[in-house]
Design a protein around this motif. Structure first.
Motif, PDB file in Angstrom:
ATOM      1  N   SER A  35      21.293 -22.957 -25.570  1.00  0.00           N
ATOM      2  CA  SER A  35      21.921 -21.681 -25.914  1.00  0.00           C
ATOM      3  C   SER A  35      23.235 -21.481 -25.163  1.00  0.00           C
ATOM      4  O   SER A  35      24.166 -20.875 -25.697  1.00  0.00           O
ATOM      5  N   ALA A  36      23.323 -22.019 -23.957  1.00  0.00           N
ATOM      6  CA  ALA A  36      24.608 -21.913 -23.244  1.00  0.00           C
ATOM      7  C   ALA A  36      25.687 -22.714 -23.977  1.00  0.00           C
ATOM      8  O   ALA A  36      26.842 -22.287 -24.072  1.00  0.00           O
ATOM      9  N   GLU A  95      25.665 -23.415 -27.222  1.00  0.00           N
ATOM     10  CA  GLU A  95      25.934 -22.779 -28.520  1.00  0.00           C
ATOM     11  C   GLU A  95      26.964 -21.665 -28.421  1.00  0.00           C
ATOM     12  O   GLU A  95      27.723 -21.427 -29.346  1.00  0.00           O
ATOM     13  N   SER A  96      26.948 -20.950 -27.306  1.00  0.00           N
ATOM     14  CA  SER A  96      27.922 -19.856 -27.218  1.00  0.00           C
ATOM     15  C   SER A  96      29.066 -20.198 -26.260  1.00  0.00           C
ATOM     16  O   SER A  96      29.722 -19.304 -25.749  1.00  0.00           O
ATOM     17  N   ASP A  97      29.301 -21.480 -26.090  1.00  0.00           N
ATOM     18  CA  ASP A  97      30.523 -21.988 -25.461  1.00  0.00           C
ATOM     19  C   ASP A  97      30.722 -21.555 -24.011  1.00  0.00           C
ATOM     20  O   ASP A  97      31.839 -21.325 -23.557  1.00  0.00           O
ATOM     21  N   PHE A  98      29.620 -21.431 -23.273  1.00  0.00           N
ATOM     22  CA  PHE A  98      29.747 -21.253 -21.831  1.00  0.00           C
ATOM     23  C   PHE A  98      30.189 -22.577 -21.185  1.00  0.00           C
ATOM     24  O   PHE A  98      29.756 -23.659 -21.615  1.00  0.00           O
TER      25      PHE A  98
END
Lengths: 244, 244
Positions: B152-153, B155-158
């Motif tokens: 998830s990190a 996926e949202s470009d962290f």
């Protein structure tokens, strides 16, 4: 050609600034930083040239620092907390690397105690498990991306630390709260520290349902617990998982 | 009743430890910590009682520290980096709060320069935008949850910082790499810093496709860039978004 230090001065108190950071500032003839940070360390700035600028003029400040270095000066560009977290390190480095190689000053980043670590120490131990750092400032990041990050961090149960939670211009904390309430219990602990380690420090421990309040401003850091975070005797704790 | 300081000693070099942390250690009659960290600061430990224990005995060490405090001693429990990030702050605080109120020693957490900030300063400015901190240690966290957080990190470009990337017992970096390669370009910059600020410091800048190597161990920190991160002149930079 001079030298530029980009220095994280820590959260505010001089005794939370590392000796290495202090030595870099003491070595510099010129110190550049946002006025509020200059004031925090003015005791150690005697006799130095100061390039202080208001919040929104980071690029101008960075250019001026580089100009001073070109005049063979040692320059300390300061940020509160750690200069590498929403601070001046990236901008100064980018501008230096845009220069022809022969015109680049020496460059060193000096790490500092980051705002999130200072806030956590005041709240207890909320960051003992995986966490995500998100700035709610939409000046340079689309609001949709910020919300997406809040959502995905909540979905996979990160502790979430929110930088720049509210400004004079922007207050979208209710939107953030709504996203989080859809994914996490309403009694999830939320810790808020404003002006960490500074004379006007404030600490609030609340819940996801109730944390939004007047006192939150640009000097606040908001830490939202994960599903395991609890509050006891006024401390906010995210267990690491030890069987005790 | 004595007092317990839980102290982040910073990444390793004495001049990256804050004066507040040093003062807490100097005030203590007893210092408790993992042997490697004790050695890093032994210059300032003269005459103190040392409770050093190997990596896996954190609970025993915390109990011994609390016992010393009950004997009216001032005790410094040390962690490298910041004690509130995968360090001793949470465990000691939990154990103290499990005691009846009248038996609790005084307690203070002293923040330190976190390993991720020290590593970032060595690499350049990779943390200038939102980032997620994930430990790959599955001793106390299910591996499925760790993988979910990585996914998830990404996926949202962290920007993603991986603590404890590999141990003698565990090497699942290829699984992590596979998840990341499904969501991010194969030439995404990856920075690796081992033994940050210590005499045997090593810095590697590589790519998502190629970063896995022998040199990565428990003293390494791996930072995976976001979609905007670039490498120039040996520095890893995640732009904040300034139009320069």
């Amino acid at each position: 050609m001079g030298k530029i230090f980009v220095v994280g001065i820590g959260p505010g108190r001089l005794d939370e600034m590392t000796p290495k950071a202090r030595a870099a500032i003491e070595e510099a003839q010129v110190v550049a930083g946002y006025n509020t940070y200059i004031r925090l360390i003015e005791k150690i700035l005697g006799g130095k040239k100061i390039i202080g600028r208001a919040m929104m003029q980071e690029i101008e400040r960075a250019h001026l620092a580089i100009e001073e270095a070109a005049k063979d000066q040692t320059v300390a560009v300061i940020s509160s907390g750690d200069a590498g977290v929403y601070g001046m390190a990236g901008l100064v480095l980018e501008l230096i690397l845009n220069l022809p190689e022969e015109n680049r000053p020496q460059f060193e980043i000096v790490a500092g105690v980051s705002a999130v670590n200072a806030a956590a120490a005041i709240l207890g131990a909320p960051l003992m498990h995986d966490f995500a750092i998100i700035s709610l400032s939409d000046l340079m990041t689309p609001w949709e991306l910020i919300k997406k990050r809040v959502r995905s961090a909540a979905e996979s149960d990160f502790v979430i630390a929110l930088y720049n939670p509210k400004s004079k211009r922007r207050n979208r904390l209710e939107e953030v709260q709504k996203i989080l309430l859809g994914l996490r219990e309403k009694n999830t602990p939320v810790g808020i520290v404003t002006n960490a380690t500074r004379p006007n420090q404030e600490k609030i421990i609340s819940t996801l349902e109730n944390f939004i309040r007047e006192e939150i401003n640009m000097s606040s850091l908001v830490i939202v617990g994960n599903s395991q975070t609890f509050v006891k005797a006024g401390f906010m704790i995210t267990p690491r998982g030890y069987k005790i």
